[in-house]
Motif scaffolding. Structure first.
Motif, PDB file in Angstrom:
ATOM      1  N   ASP A 169       0.831  -1.209   0.000  1.00 37.00           N
ATOM      2  CA  ASP A 169       0.000   0.000   0.000  1.00 37.00           C
ATOM      3  C   ASP A 169       0.862   1.254   0.000  1.00 37.00           C
ATOM      4  N   GLU A 170       0.196   2.397   0.135  1.00 37.86           N
ATOM      5  CA  GLU A 170       0.902   3.682   0.108  1.00 37.86           C
ATOM      6  C   GLU A 170       1.902   3.796   1.257  1.00 37.86           C
ATOM      7  N   ILE A 184       5.047   1.938   0.287  1.00 40.33           N
ATOM      8  CA  ILE A 184       5.814   2.719  -0.681  1.00 40.33           C
ATOM      9  C   ILE A 184       6.542   3.865   0.009  1.00 40.33           C
ATOM     10  N   LYS A 240       4.816   0.371  -9.254  1.00 40.16           N
ATOM     11  CA  LYS A 240       3.741  -0.381  -8.578  1.00 40.16           C
ATOM     12  C   LYS A 240       2.825  -0.969  -9.631  1.00 40.16           C
ATOM     13  N   PHE A 253      -0.521  -2.978 -10.963  1.00 41.76           N
ATOM     14  CA  PHE A 253      -1.945  -3.110 -10.666  1.00 41.76           C
ATOM     15  C   PHE A 253      -2.580  -4.099 -11.636  1.00 41.76           C
ATOM     16  N   ASP A 287      -7.514   4.453  -9.228  1.00 43.65           N
ATOM     17  CA  ASP A 287      -6.731   3.977  -8.084  1.00 43.65           C
ATOM     18  C   ASP A 287      -5.270   3.797  -8.476  1.00 43.65           C
ATOM     19  N   ALA A 288      -5.054   3.280  -9.662  1.00 44.84           N
ATOM     20  CA  ALA A 288      -3.686   3.101 -10.138  1.00 44.84           C
ATOM     21  C   ALA A 288      -3.038   4.453 -10.430  1.00 44.84           C
ATOM     22  N   SER A 306      -3.473   7.252  -9.092  1.00 46.13           N
ATOM     23  CA  SER A 306      -3.200   8.063  -7.910  1.00 46.13           C
ATOM     24  C   SER A 306      -2.047   7.519  -7.062  1.00 46.13           C
ATOM     25  N   SER A 307      -1.436   6.415  -7.475  1.00 46.51           N
ATOM     26  CA  SER A 307      -0.342   5.834  -6.704  1.00 46.51           C
ATOM     27  C   SER A 307       0.821   6.810  -6.572  1.00 46.51           C
ATOM     28  N   SER A 308       1.487   6.777  -5.422  1.00 49.89           N
ATOM     29  CA  SER A 308       2.642   7.644  -5.190  1.00 49.89           C
ATOM     30  C   SER A 308       3.934   7.043  -5.729  1.00 49.89           C
ATOM     31  N   ILE A 361       3.640   3.409 -12.659  1.00 50.06           N
ATOM     32  CA  ILE A 361       2.631   2.380 -12.468  1.00 50.06           C
ATOM     33  C   ILE A 361       2.723   1.381 -13.607  1.00 50.06           C
TER      34      ILE A 361
END
Length: 203
Positions: A90-91, A94, A107, A109, A119-120, A122-124, A128
């Motif tokens: 999760d965030e 990371i 990351k 998905f 959702d993908a 917005s990953s930090s 992705i």
């Protein structure tokens, strides 16, 4: 940005694989550290292979819910340059990994499990990856990706036979291939050549 799609050849496990990519120079290669994978390599083998890898190629370590300290150690030792996360990280995971050594993170998905691709997006993570699962080699409905605004790695069911069609429909930042460039479960240099020619507009 170059119009050429970057290429990652994943699941390298032999010296012959390193010899092939050193000649062909994809942008990234991947070592799979998930023990249940048939392409699994242990840390000692990965170091041996990385020492022979052309410095122009970035080595990516592929993990699934691995201990953060173990991942960070491989980066610190120079066995891998980039971390690819394929599990339920999760965030918070990371963030903690970034704090360890500021490593570059991809990351992944599973597109088939996401109701929305936001959702993908917005990953930090630095990058992705949009995939059909953990190394399934099965493609998904690529047309869904037209709504994605963020650059992404595309994985899942890619091969020399379909990569031209894929790139005519969508424009991923990079493509990740493993089983699609194998024969009898081993990397096939000729298939890698065919795959990369399309990605680099050399046909």
């Amino acid at each position: 940005m170059s119009s050429k799609t970057l290429v990652k050849i994943c699941g390298l496990s032999r010296e012959e694989d390193i010899d092939a990519v050193n000649e062909l120079l994809p942008d990234y290669i991947g070592f799979v550290f998930w023990p249940k994978s048939k392409r699994y390599v242990d840390y000692a083998k990965a170091k041996e292979l990385k020492d022979k890898l052309d410095k122009r190629i970035k080595a990516v370590g592929v993990f699934l819910d691995e201990d953060i300290d173990k991942v960070a150690e491989l980066v610190h030792k120079g066995i891998i340059d980039i971390v690819q996360l394929h599990g339920a990280e999760d965030e918070e995971y990371i963030r903690k990994l970034k704090e360890k050594n500021g490593c570059e993170i991809i990351k992944a998905f599973n597109v088939n499990k996401l109701a929305t691709l936001k959702d993908a997006e917005s990953s930090s993570a630095d990058h992705i990856m949009l995939d059909s699962g953990a190394g399934t080699g099965i493609p998904f409905d690529w047309s869904r990706l037209n709504e994605v605004k963020r650059p992404y790695f595309l994985a899942g069911g890619l091969s020399p036979d379909n990569i031209n069609e894929v790139l005519s429909k969508i424009q991923p930042f990079a493509v990740d291939v493993s089983s699609g460039v194998e024969t009898d479960r081993y990397k096939d240099k000729n298939k890698i050549i065919s795959f990369m020619k399309v990605c680099r507009n050399e046909n």
